[in-house]
Design a protein around this motif. Structure first.
Motif: not given
Length: 458
Positions: A411-424
Motif C-alpha cells: 500500500e505504501l508503494c502506491e502512496i509514494l507513487v502518488l507523491q512523485g517518489r517512484a524510485d522509493e
C-alpha cells in the motif's frame, strides 16, 4: 526468475499488481517499469511496459523486456513475444516457431488454441481451423474457432463445422438429455450467420429452437433475445418476454427500449413486472437504471425492500458501487433512513459510510465509524486507507511505515507513487520472494480413498 514464480505471480496477482503498474505508467514511469520487469522478474511490469512500448511502436525495446521471461520457457511469455512480433510486422515463420507444438498430435488443447490464434493472425486461417477440428467437442474450443475466423472470409466453413453440433444439441434436448458438450453450438451458429449477413436466417433458426424449447442453456435464450434487440425486432422480443422466460430476458427488452431512447417505457415494463412478480432481478435492474438516470431517491425506493437480504440478493451494494467516487451521494445513500445493515455483514455498511466520510475530508469521523476492531484486518491498514482517501498522503504513509508488513509496504508503494517518489516506491515494495515467503503455509491432511480429508473440519 523461473516458471514457477511467474505462474504464481500471474495466478495470484502478486509482485507489483496490475493496479500498481497502471498507476506507475499513468504517472509517466514507463522506463522504470520496464527496468523493474527485467531486474526483479516482475510479470505485470513486463506486460504493462510491453503494451506501452508497442503502442509507441518501440518494438525493439518491447522485445528486450520480454526476452528474459521467454528464456524461462514459460508459454505465456512466448505468446506475449509472438504478439509483439505480429504488431511489429515480423516474418510469419519467426512468429509461428515460438508457439508451434513440438508434437502436434500430442499437444494440449491450450497449446492448440494458442497456436491456432497465432496462425489466424498471420493469415493462415485454414491451418488454424484444421488444427482445432479434432478438439471441437469442447465448447470453449468451438468458441475459439468462431473468434479466430471473425472477418476472415471463412464463415461458410465454420458453419459446416458448427451445424452438426447444433443439430446434436437440438436432438439431445428434444430427447430430454442434457449434453453440455454442445450447449453453446446453437448460439454460435446464429452468431456466425449474423456476421455473414444472414441475420434473418439466424433469427428464424434460433427462434424455432426457442419456440420448441430445443436448447440446453439459458445463454442460448439470452443470445436470441440480444439478437432480436440488435436488429430492432422489438415486437418479437416483447412476445418473448411475455412468456415463461421473462426473468431471463426481460432486462434485454427493457435495455433495448432504453437504448432506443424510450426510458419511460423501459421503466414501465419493469414496474409492471415487479407488480406481477416481485422478483429481486427486476428490482436490481430498475434501481440501477434509475441511478444511472440520476434519480437516486427513486432508485432507493425500488431497491429498499432488498437492502437486508442475503449476499447474492442484497440490493444495497449495486447502488453503492457506482457511488464510491461520489462521496456526498454515497453518504446520503448509506445514511438514508430506509437503509438497514447488510444482512450478516453489517461491517460493509460501516465501511461504506466511513469511505464516504473520508472522501468528504471528515477523516476522524470516518475512522470512528469504520470500527477498527474487525478481527480480519489490521486497523492501521484501514486507517491508512481512509487517510489516503482524504488525500492526507503523508499521514497515510506514516501509518504504513510504522506497520511495515508485506501488505503495508504494498500500500505504501502506491502512496509514494502518488507523491512523485517512484524510485522509493519500487524500493519499498516487497519482492516476489518476500511475498511468497509471507504466504500462510497450508497444512497437509491425510486423505481417504475417495479423495476427501479423514480429519473433521476445524
Amino acid at each position: 526468475m523461473d516458471m514457477d514464480d511467474l505462474a504464481w505471480q500471474a495466478s495470484n496477482y502478486r509482485g507489483l499488481s496490475p493496479r500498481t503498474v497502471r498507476l506507475l505508467l499513468e504517472h509517466g514511469h514507463l522506463h522504470l517499469v520496464a527496468q523493474v520487469a527485467v531486474d526483479r522478474g516482475e510479470w505485470f511490469c513486463a506486460e504493462g511496459a510491453v503494451e506501452e512500448l508497442c503502442q509507441g511502436e518501440d518494438f525493439g525495446r518491447a522485445l528486450s523486456v520480454m526476452e528474459p521471461f521467454v528464456e524461462t520457457g514459460w508459454r505465456a511469455a512466448s505468446y506475449a513475444k509472438a504478439e509483439i512480433l505480429l504488431r511489429a510486422g515480423r516474418r510469419t515463420e519467426e512468429v509461428l516457431d515460438l508457439l508451434r507444438p513440438d508434437n502436434p498430435g500430442r499437444a494440449s488443447m491450450a497449446e492448440c488454441r494458442d497456436f491456432a490464434e497465432v496462425l489466424g493472425k498471420t493469415g493462415r486461417v485454414d491451418d488454424a481451423i484444421e488444427l482445432l477440428v479434432p478438439h471441437l467437442e469442447k465448447p470453449w474450443i468451438l468458441s475459439v474457432l468462431v473468434d479466430i475466423t471473425d472477418g476472415q472470409g471463412r464463415d461458410e466453413r465454420v458453419l459446416e463445422l458448427i451445424a452438426p453440433r447444433a443439430d446434436h444439441a437440438r436432438q439431445a434436448r428434444g430427447e430430454g438429455r442434457w449434453d453440455y458438450a454442445h450447449s453453446n453450438a446453437q448460439e454460435l451458429q446464429a452468431r456466425v450467420l449474423e456476421r455473414a449477413g444472414r441475420a434473418d436466417e439466424a433469427i428464424r433458426i434460433l427462434g424455432q429452437d426457442i419456440a420448441r424449447r430445443c436448447f440446453l442453456a439459458q445463454n442460448t435464450l439470452v443470445a436470441y433475445a440480444e439478437l432480436l434487440a440488435r436488429h430492432g425486432r422489438l415486437d418479437e422480443l416483447r412476445k418473448l418476454v411475455g412468456g415463461q422466460d421473462a426473468r431471463t430476458v426481460l432486462d434485454v427488452y427493457a435495455g433495448a427500449l432504453r437504448s432506443d431512447g424510450r426510458v419511460e417505457e423501459a421503466e414501465a415494463v419493469m414496474r409492471d413486472a415487479i407488480a406481477a412478480d416481485d422478483w429481486v432481478g427486476y428490482r436490481a435492474w430498475l434501481s440501477s437504471m434509475l441511478l444511472a438516470e440520476g434519480r437516486l431517491d427513486d432508485a432507493i425506493v425500488v431497491a429498499e425492500p432488498g437492502f437486508g437480504w442475503y449476499d447474492c440478493s442484497n440490493l444495497l451494494a449495486p447502488l453503492v458501487h457506482p457511488l464510491l467516487d461520489r462521496p456526498e451521494e454515497l453518504l446520503y445513500l448509506v445514511e438514508h433512513p430506509r437503509v438497514v445493515p447488510h444482512h450478516g455483514h453489517e461491517e460493509f455498511q460501516h465501511w461504506w459510510r466511513a469511505w464516504a466520510l473520508a472522501g468528504l475530508g471528515r477523516v476522524d469521523e470516518a475512522i470512528t465509524v469504520a470500527g477498527l476492531d474487525r478481527p480480519w484486518t489490521d486497523p492501521r491498514l484501514v486507517k491508512a486507507d481512509l487517510l489516503k482517501r482524504a488525500d492526507r498522503l503523508d499521514a497515510a504513509a506514516e501509518e504504513l511505515r510504522a506497520l511495515g508488513t508485506i501488505k503495508a509496504r504494498e500500500e505504501l508503494c502506491e502512496i509514494l507513487v502518488l507523491q512523485g517518489r517512484a524510485d522509493e516506491a519500487i524500493a519499498v515494495h516487497p519482492t516476489v520472494a518476500e511475498q511468497r515467503a509471507a504466504e500462510p503455509k497450508l497444512r497437509s491432511v491425510p486423505l481417504g480413498e475417495n479423495g476427501y480429508s479423514l480429519e473433521p473440519p476445524s
